[in-house]
Design a protein around this motif. Structure first.
Motif, short mmCIF file in Angstrom:
data_model
loop_
_atom_site.label_atom_id
_atom_site.label_comp_id
_atom_site.label_asym_id
_atom_site.label_seq_id
_atom_site.Cartn_x
_atom_site.Cartn_y
_atom_site.Cartn_z
N SER A 1 0.84 -1.21 0.00
CA SER A 1 0.00 0.00 0.00
C SER A 1 0.87 1.25 0.00
O SER A 1 0.56 2.23 -0.68
N LYS B 1 0.91 4.16 -2.80
CA LYS B 1 0.70 5.54 -2.36
C LYS B 1 1.81 6.46 -2.90
O LYS B 1 1.53 7.52 -3.44
N ARG C 1 -5.38 9.10 -0.49
CA ARG C 1 -5.81 8.64 0.84
C ARG C 1 -6.81 7.48 0.73
O ARG C 1 -6.71 6.50 1.46
N ALA D 1 -4.89 4.40 -0.33
CA ALA D 1 -4.01 3.93 0.75
C ALA D 1 -4.81 3.19 1.82
O ALA D 1 -4.45 2.09 2.25
N ILE D 2 -5.93 3.77 2.24
CA ILE D 2 -6.72 3.17 3.31
C ILE D 2 -7.37 1.86 2.85
O ILE D 2 -7.27 0.83 3.51
N TYR E 1 -4.73 -0.86 2.14
CA TYR E 1 -4.07 -1.34 3.36
C TYR E 1 -4.98 -2.30 4.12
O TYR E 1 -4.53 -3.34 4.61
N GLU E 2 -6.26 -1.96 4.20
CA GLU E 2 -7.20 -2.85 4.89
C GLU E 2 -7.26 -4.21 4.18
O GLU E 2 -7.32 -5.24 4.82
N GLY F 1 -12.34 -3.68 8.78
CA GLY F 1 -11.58 -3.87 7.54
C GLY F 1 -12.43 -3.72 6.29
O GLY F 1 -12.25 -2.80 5.50
N ASN G 1 -14.32 -0.38 6.03
CA ASN G 1 -13.42 0.70 5.60
C ASN G 1 -13.13 0.62 4.10
O ASN G 1 -13.04 1.63 3.41
N LYS H 1 -16.13 1.93 2.38
CA LYS H 1 -16.29 3.37 2.61
C LYS H 1 -15.30 4.19 1.77
O LYS H 1 -15.65 5.26 1.27
N TYR H 2 -14.08 3.69 1.64
CA TYR H 2 -13.05 4.49 0.97
C TYR H 2 -12.82 4.13 -0.49
O TYR H 2 -11.91 4.65 -1.12
#
Lengths: 115, 140
Positions: free
Chosen positions: B23, B27, B41, B44-45, B48-49, B111, B114, B117-118
């Motif tokens: 990740s 990024k 962002r 990345a989020i 990463y999750e 996890g 998120n 959501k992102y």
């Protein structure tokens, strides 16, 4: 306030100074659950936590936290310290509780605004 | 960024010391390309999750990332146990992570929520006993 100025004014122990010292420290942020921290940390945060492992550093880097402040006398484990140095991540530490440490961050940031 | 760039990563299972490296690399590349900070962002989020999920639940796997001028597509492919109940797994706070993982600060059950959501689009294909493929799309 720049990170450099923040480090100079705070009473925290500098574990690793890191780079990007001209980054702005904008707000304290408190959380120990990494998935919640991951989604909530504002960029430029001084992240106060008791999680001193390598995953904390990954989250701090990905979210562009200004620095990690380890509270309650917590230290980085060996793998995390090595990572902090190689990635130049700013790590501070204190014996204060999470709340007290975050309050100190708040006071430092806001004192600079008032000056 | 007229062409599509493809990046591939192999994620080691149960290796929490390296989780996040893929990740971080994506990024860095997005920032170098001049992608908007909110896009960086989100990628990345959500990635990463996904990376952490692979380490915790699936003994690692492969991540393929396609970057074009329109979007970032992240394909997380593992040969883990599969997800028994996707709807339940999508609920914030639901987690099957073991105690040793919770001790590291994970296992909050955030996890997959998120990741949804992102990302701008998320698709989960899972077969019990065979593995899971999660496809995330984030618009530039």
């Amino acid at each position: 306030m720049t990170k450099q100025e923040f480090i100079r004014r705070c009473n925290f122990t500098v574990i690793n100074e890191g780079n990007n010292l001209n980054t702005e420290v904008k707000t304290p942020f408190c959380c120990d659950l990494l998935s919640i921290a991951m989604s909530k940390i504002p960029a430029g945060s001084a992240w106060v936590t008791v999680m001193g492992n390598i995953n904390t550093l990954a989250v701090a880097t990905l979210t562009e936290a200004a620095c990690v402040i380890l509270a309650e006398g917590i230290t980085l484990d060996a793998a995390a310290l090595s990572k902090a140095k190689s990635e130049a991540i700013t790590i501070l530490a204190t014996d204060l509780s999470i709340f007290e440490a975050a309050y100190e961050v708040y006071q430092i940031i806001h004192a600079s605004v008032d000056l | 960024m007229s062409n599509t760039i493809t990046l591939t990563y192999t994620i080691s299972g149960d290796d929490f010391t390296r989780a996040g490296e893929a990740s971080s690399d994506v990024k860095k590349k997005l920032k170098q390309m001049g992608a908007k900070p909110e896009v960086v962002r989100k990628v990345a989020i959500s990635m990463y999750e996904g990376e952490i999920n692979m380490v915790i639940h699936a003994h690692g796997g492969e991540i393929t990332v396609h970057i074009s001028s329109q979007e970032v597509i992240i394909i997380l492919n593992d040969e883990g146990p599969g997800i028994v109940d996707v709807e339940l797994a999508m609920q914030a706070g639901y987690s099957t992570a073991p105690d040793n993982v919770r001790a590291l600060g994970f296992g909050a059950g955030m996890g997959l929520p998120n990741m949804k959501k992102y990302s701008d689009d998320m698709k989960i294909d899972t077969i019990l006993g065979e593995g899971t493929t999660v496809t995330l799309k984030i618009f530039m």
